[in-house]
Design an enzyme around this catalytic site. Structure first.
Site, PDB file in Angstrom:
ATOM      1  N   LYS A 113       0.803  -1.193   0.024  1.00 14.46           N
ATOM      2  CA  LYS A 113      -0.087   0.174   0.000  1.00 14.46           C
ATOM      3  C   LYS A 113       0.804   1.421  -0.045  1.00 14.46           C
ATOM      4  O   LYS A 113       0.591   2.371  -0.446  1.00 14.46           O
ATOM      5  CB  LYS A 113      -1.085  -0.042   1.106  1.00 14.46           C
ATOM      6  N   LYS A 195      -3.766 -10.873  -6.503  1.00 14.44           N
ATOM      7  CA  LYS A 195      -5.031 -11.321  -5.917  1.00 14.44           C
ATOM      8  C   LYS A 195      -5.766 -10.541  -6.487  1.00 14.44           C
ATOM      9  O   LYS A 195      -5.844  -9.137  -6.797  1.00 14.44           O
ATOM     10  CB  LYS A 195      -5.036 -11.334  -4.611  1.00 14.44           C
ATOM     11  N   LYS A 198     -10.567  -5.391  -4.475  1.00 12.72           N
ATOM     12  CA  LYS A 198     -11.521  -4.636  -4.882  1.00 12.72           C
ATOM     13  C   LYS A 198     -10.787  -2.999  -4.996  1.00 12.72           C
ATOM     14  O   LYS A 198     -11.803  -2.161  -5.615  1.00 12.72           O
ATOM     15  CB  LYS A 198     -12.841  -4.419  -3.702  1.00 12.72           C
TER      16      LYS A 198
END
Ligand code: ATP
Ligand code: LTN
Length: 331
Positions: A113, A195, A198
């Site tokens: 992130k 992966k 969202k």
């Protein structure tokens, strides 16, 4: 004897994908009768990356409706919004003092992130696993059903619990992660070694739980596979293997059955079948979510009573923690 406690949460950031459904929520539904369950909507975690406030508020209710539409029973489980129980932030502060900066810097999600949001590497992003440990430990949790990506965070919660117990005396139950057998990691349709997430910018990489049938079929049609045409599960065929897993989960057929079903058929037929199976499985969930979102009074009622129940348990644990660390609580 007291029931075992299960705890999990999803962040209301972005539109939920079939990864969230398979890796998380569907397992909760399956296990909800066997445990004392707490399911939260982790809106405090969401603001570690920038959110549009009105959207965050709307999505919080959407996720609550989705939990219910997927089959979470509010009579059996405590369903609540994280920010409505102040003890999460309070316990996180105490746990911060038994967590090391180095440990947090090594977290895979933090590194990912930080790269993705290089202009906003805030303290919350680094502290995220400590807040998550507080979520889990407040309810004296035994089991935490999550997807593979969150396993590392549950391990931190364990380490922190053990460390606190050693320093201050037995206080927390030490939780364990529970990973689903299949579907612990649904991969991106566009980059099958990543992966499905969202927050992926490429909308074709993910199947959202809100996608309609045409969209779902179109996305599967475009899914990245390989230059062969054999529907076979294999490490070197990441794209196809991911589609096989998805199909197998949504149709409850084994991988071998799926391979047999599509022997001699090309990827085109297979992709269409995957799309149809997923769309048909999601349709009733979508209809129920829509119905619930139109009934705000009911939703608000479920979340208010959930927050009240969660508060009672959380207050008990936090009281114990404050006593152990020597915080003045009035004499
Ligand atoms: P974000 O992209 O915002 O980080 P996410 O899609 O990874 O979000 P989270 O809110 O972090 O979703 O995860 C909610 C739950 O869903 C967690 O238990 C997580 O492990 C699970 N999960 C998320 N993505 C997948 C996936 N692709 N396969 C299986 N489980 C998943
Ligand atoms: N970090 C998790 C969401 C989450 C969670 C939790 C999961 C927040 N608190 C406690 C399990 C237990 C995620 O993004 N998947």
């Amino acid at each position: 004897m007291e029931n075992k406690v299960m705890y999990s949460a999803v962040q209301p950031s972005g539109n939920l994908t079939i990864g969230n459904y398979v890796g998380a929520i569907s397992n909760w539904v399956r296990l909800q009768s066997e445990y004392d369950c707490y399911f939260a909507i982790a809106n405090m975690h969401s603001i570690t990356v920038r959110q549009e406030p009105a959207e965050l508020r709307r999505r919080t209710l959407e996720v609550a409706a989705l939990y219910l539409a997927c089959g979470i029973d509010p009579e059996k489980c405590t369903l609540y919004v994280q920010s409505q129980v102040p003890q999460h932030a309070e316990l996180a502060w105490v746990l911060n003092t038994v967590t090391y900066v180095g440990e947090m810097q090594r977290m895979t999600q933090f590194k990912d992130k930080s790269q993705k949001h290089a202009d906003n590497i805030n303290m919350g992003l680094m502290d995220y696993p400590v807040l998550m440990a507080a979520d889990i430990l407040l309810y004296q949790t035994d089991l935490v059903p999550v997807g593979l990506d969150q396993k590392q965070h549950v391990e931190i919660a364990r380490d922190v619990a053990i460390r606190f117990n050693n320093r201050y005396g037995e206080t927390f139950r030490v939780p364990e992660a529970l990973l689903g057998k299949t579907g612990a990691k649904i991969m991106s349709l566009q980059e099958p070694d990543k992966k499905m997430s969202k927050s992926d910018e490429n909308v074709n990489a993910s199947i959202y739980l809100a996608d309609d049938k045409d969209t779902i079929i179109r996305k599967f049609k475009r899914a990245v596979t390989d230059s062969e045409s054999e529907v076979r599960f294999a490490a070197e065929k990441k794209g196809v293997s991911n589609l096989i897993s998805i199909y197998s989960i949504f149709t409850k057929k084994s991988v071998e059955e799926v391979e047999r079903e599509f022997a001699g058929k090309g990827y085109g037929d297979f992709k269409l079948a995957v799309g149809e199976a997923v769309a048909d499985a999601l349709a009733p969930v979508q209809a129920e979510q829509k119905r619930l979102l139109a009934d705000k009074a009911y939703l608000n009622g479920v979340l208010a009573s959930g927050a009240e129940r969660a508060f009672k348990t959380a207050r008990r644990t936090l009281g114990k923690v404050y006593r152990k660390v020597g915080f003045y609580q009035g004499e």
